[in-house]
Structure formats: C-alpha cells, structure tokens
Design a protein around this motif. Structure first.
Motif, PDB file in Angstrom:
ATOM      1  N   LEU A 226       0.824  -1.210   0.000  1.00 20.20           N
ATOM      2  CA  LEU A 226       0.000   0.000   0.000  1.00 20.20           C
ATOM      3  C   LEU A 226       0.860   1.263   0.000  1.00 20.20           C
ATOM      4  O   LEU A 226       0.510   2.257  -0.640  1.00 20.20           O
ATOM      5  CB  LEU A 226      -0.934  -0.010   1.214  1.00 20.20           C
ATOM      6  N   GLU A 227       1.979   1.214   0.697  1.00 20.32           N
ATOM      7  CA  GLU A 227       2.884   2.370   0.708  1.00 20.32           C
ATOM      8  C   GLU A 227       3.446   2.618  -0.691  1.00 20.32           C
ATOM      9  O   GLU A 227       3.554   3.770  -1.139  1.00 20.32           O
ATOM     10  CB  GLU A 227       4.011   2.119   1.708  1.00 20.32           C
ATOM     11  N   GLY A 228       3.798   1.524  -1.388  1.00 15.85           N
ATOM     12  CA  GLY A 228       4.328   1.674  -2.745  1.00 15.85           C
ATOM     13  C   GLY A 228       3.284   2.199  -3.711  1.00 15.85           C
ATOM     14  O   GLY A 228       3.586   3.043  -4.577  1.00 15.85           O
ATOM     15  N   LEU A 229       2.045   1.720  -3.604  1.00 16.10           N
ATOM     16  CA  LEU A 229       0.975   2.226  -4.465  1.00 16.10           C
ATOM     17  C   LEU A 229       0.754   3.708  -4.224  1.00 16.10           C
ATOM     18  O   LEU A 229       0.569   4.492  -5.168  1.00 16.10           O
ATOM     19  CB  LEU A 229      -0.313   1.440  -4.209  1.00 16.10           C
ATOM     20  N   ARG A 230       0.757   4.121  -2.942  1.00 19.38           N
ATOM     21  CA  ARG A 230       0.574   5.542  -2.629  1.00 19.38           C
ATOM     22  C   ARG A 230       1.735   6.376  -3.185  1.00 19.38           C
ATOM     23  O   ARG A 230       1.516   7.458  -3.746  1.00 19.38           O
ATOM     24  CB  ARG A 230       0.475   5.726  -1.115  1.00 19.38           C
ATOM     25  N   TRP A 231       2.960   5.856  -3.062  1.00 21.63           N
ATOM     26  CA  TRP A 231       4.122   6.570  -3.589  1.00 21.63           C
ATOM     27  C   TRP A 231       4.005   6.753  -5.098  1.00 21.63           C
ATOM     28  O   TRP A 231       4.303   7.833  -5.634  1.00 21.63           O
ATOM     29  CB  TRP A 231       5.385   5.787  -3.226  1.00 21.63           C
ATOM     30  N   LEU A 232       3.533   5.725  -5.786  1.00 25.39           N
ATOM     31  CA  LEU A 232       3.364   5.828  -7.230  1.00 25.39           C
ATOM     32  C   LEU A 232       2.249   6.795  -7.606  1.00 25.39           C
ATOM     33  O   LEU A 232       2.352   7.521  -8.597  1.00 25.39           O
ATOM     34  CB  LEU A 232       3.095   4.441  -7.822  1.00 25.39           C
ATOM     35  N   ARG A 233       1.172   6.819  -6.825  1.00 28.18           N
ATOM     36  CA  ARG A 233       0.117   7.828  -7.063  1.00 28.18           C
ATOM     37  C   ARG A 233       0.696   9.234  -7.033  1.00 28.18           C
ATOM     38  O   ARG A 233       0.302  10.106  -7.817  1.00 28.18           O
ATOM     39  CB  ARG A 233      -0.975   7.731  -5.998  1.00 28.18           C
ATOM     40  N   ASP A 234       1.630   9.445  -6.120  1.00 25.95           N
ATOM     41  CA  ASP A 234       2.213  10.784  -5.957  1.00 25.95           C
ATOM     42  C   ASP A 234       3.252  11.109  -7.020  1.00 25.95           C
ATOM     43  O   ASP A 234       3.524  12.287  -7.271  1.00 25.95           O
ATOM     44  CB  ASP A 234       2.863  10.901  -4.571  1.00 25.95           C
TER      45      ASP A 234
END
Length: 363
Positions: A226-234
């Motif tokens: 989930l942290e990686g998905l959020r980082w990619l969203r940003d």
C-alpha cells in the motif's frame, strides 16, 4: 418453515480450457475454474457462480448448505452473515470468500426471480447501461495477436482497452507503443502489471508509458504494498490512474487500501469479495472516501451491481470470462456501443446455465 424457504442447493465445478496459452506479469494458465451454485425454493431457482477452484464447491456443500437450508431466501443479510460465521474456522478470505460469493449471488438471483424483477431493478438502477473496457492482451500473445485483439475491441465500439505487462519489462514499452499505434484515435489504453514491478521500476515504466498516453496503471506493484501504491500515485504522470483491489475479500481489506490513499480506483471482484452483498458494502465504503469503483471480471454478474451504483465508473470485459459466459449461459449479454446493459425482460440475472454444454468440462 418460511413460505419462501430454501429447499435445495446444488453445486458443480468445471475447468474450461482457454482458447490459447495465457500469462500476465506473474503467472501462466491454460484453463479457468468455474463453480456454479443453484439454490431452489418456493417453486423457483436462482443461479450464482464464481471463477474459482473446485475446492470452493466443497465449501458450499459442507459449510454453507447446512446454514442455508430451510431459511427464508428473502433474508439475504442474515443468510450472508451466517455464511461468514460458518467459514470462521477454515478461513474467511480466499477460497471461502469465493464460495460465499457463488451462493450469495444465487440467493440474489432467486429473490429477484421470486419477485419477477431483473436483479438491477431489485437493487435499484442509477443508469441504463455501463461502459466497459476490453481486457486481455496477455503477455503470451504475439504482437500481432495482441494488437489485433485490442484494435478489434476498439473497432467494435469499445472505447477503453487493457493489456497485460510485466513478464518481460524490457519489452513492455515497445509492446505498449505497438498497441497505441494500432488503436484508432480517442481509445483509452490501460495496462496491468499484476504486481510484477518493484517501486522504482514501476515509476520508470510509467514515464515510458506516458509517451503512449496510458491512462490506467493497474497493480504496478503488489496490491499488498500500500505504501508503494501511494508513492506511485504521488509520482506517476497525473493523467495515469493507479488501480488495485481485485483480490480483496472483505471490507477491511478495502478500508486499509482507502485509508492509505493507495489507489485512484478500487477494483472489487463480485466473485471474490463474498458476492453481491459484499460488493454493496465495499461500494458504500468507496463512496465515503469519494473513490470510484471499477469491477473486476465476471461481466454478466458485474453489470447488475454496476448499473445500481453511482460510484461505479465502468467494468472489465475480460476475454476469458466473456467467452465462457457467451458459451455456457443462455441470456449472456453482448456489448453495444462500448457498454453493457441488463436485459430488463428477464428476471434475476437473466442467465440460465447450460449444464449439458458444460458437462464435458466438469471436474
């Protein structure tokens, strides 16, 4: 005994060969599992199904049937909770959730049939039809087959198409460019890595895909990251939506994903998230977070909930499942002008399973 008591439950399992070898960024397969549940009562029958392994059929028979028989089919919330409780000690997620999905869908189909309503009308329509995206484009396909499949959907009026990536990352930008060149103007291109990339690799790929105007980046990293998905969203190009959620079994899974700000789109699968009852809960949660929903696979099931939810944007017209539903279900819907619309002249799901045609695939 209730007037609309559940009198019998029949379950069968099938393994249906694909029309060619298939693979995505992380696995390969050559057959699709299908578990079909038929629930009868008050002079009618309802059918539900899940794209699941045959072991789900055993869970329906051994764990779910005992808590459903002789109960009132109209009490679906109570029946659903009973099924959740029945699988507590064997594990609520995974195959048990898929077994519950098949039974829950059959219950909704039966209830709608007893009321002589199409299921979407029982749920309450917000739209007459819903856009679809053509989905396939497997990594096992040659470039010619890949481009032909996606361009064929576009030529038929579907305005969004999705391809698989991630098996050979070095070739992915080239494959994506080839598809973009094969598509007519105005067709949106989606990609799905099935969690095959690492975080920085996924970001580098996003920059390359942006040159081909990719608008949808599904599971660029594992959906558990989930942290990686959020980082990619940003950090991904702003026009590229991050999507995930197809493996989600319950409300808690999706709540964690939403609280992490991990996705632009949630992707619940009605055959994996404990059925229509589970899907409706997830959609309500998505509404609270103002996050749109796009249903994963099983188009002839997803169309009814999709047309009943304002938070739903589109649904996946997955090659394998569309092919199976057209072959084995009377009443299966066909796309029209890039959309699917429930048949309001048929009660329930509007589907009748062709047991005789499916018999040769029984397991």
């Amino acid at each position: 005994m209730p007037e609309a008591a559940i009198q019998s439950i029949d379950v069968s399992a099938y393994s249906i060969p694909t029309d060619a070898p298939e693979s995505d960024g992380t696995i390969e397969w050559n057959a699709t599992g299908l578990v079909v549940v038929k629930i009868s009562g008050a002079g009618a029958s309802g059918t539900g199904y899940s794209y699941a392994d045959k072991s789900a059929a055993g869970i329906v028979k051994n764990s779910l049937e005992p808590v459903l028989l002789r109960r009132d089919v109209f009490d679906i919330p109570a029946l659903w909770l009973s099924m959740l409780q029945a699988v507590r000690n064997i594990g609520r997620t995974g195959i048990a959730s898929m077994a519950i999905a098949a039974a829950d869908i059959a219950l909704w189909d039966l209830k709608a049939r007893l009321l002589q309503l199409p299921l979407v009308s029982l749920l309450g329509r917000v739209r007459e039809r819903i856009p679809i995206y053509g989905s396939g484009g497997f990594t096992s396909y040659s470039e010619k087959t890949l481009c032909g499949q996606l361009a064929g959907w576009a030529d038929s009026g579907i305005r969004m198409v999705k391809m698989k990536i991630g098996r050979e990352p070095a070739r992915d930008p080239e494959r994506v460019r080839a598809v973009r060149d094969a598509l007519p103007p105005g067709v949106e291109l989606f990609v799905d890595a099935n969690g095959a990339y690492m975080r920085r690799q996924a970001r580098r790929m996003a920059e390359a895909f942006a040159d081909s105007d990719v608008r949808w980046y599904e599971e660029p990293v594992s959906s558990d990251d989930l942290e990686g998905l959020r980082w990619l969203r940003d950090h991904c190009p702003p026009a590229m939506a991050i999507a995930a959620g197809e493996y989600g079994p319950d409300l808690h899974y999706f709540r964690r994903m939403l609280e992490a700000g991990a996705v632009d789109y949630l992707m619940p699968d009605v055959t994996r998230c404990a059925g229509i009852s589970g899907y409706l809960e997830i959609a309500a949660l998505a509404r609270a977070f103002d996050t749109p929903v796009s249903s994963h696979c099983a188009p002839n099931l997803s169309v009814h909930v999709g047309c009943a939810l304002s938070i739903q944007r589109h649904l996946e017209y997955f090659h394998d499942h569309a092919r199976i539903e057209q072959r084995l279900f009377e009443g299966a819907l066909r796309p029209n002008d890039g959309c699917l619309a429930p048949d309001l002249t048929r009660p329930g799901l509007g589907l009748e399973f062709k047991y005789q045609d499916a018999a040769r695939h029984a397991v």
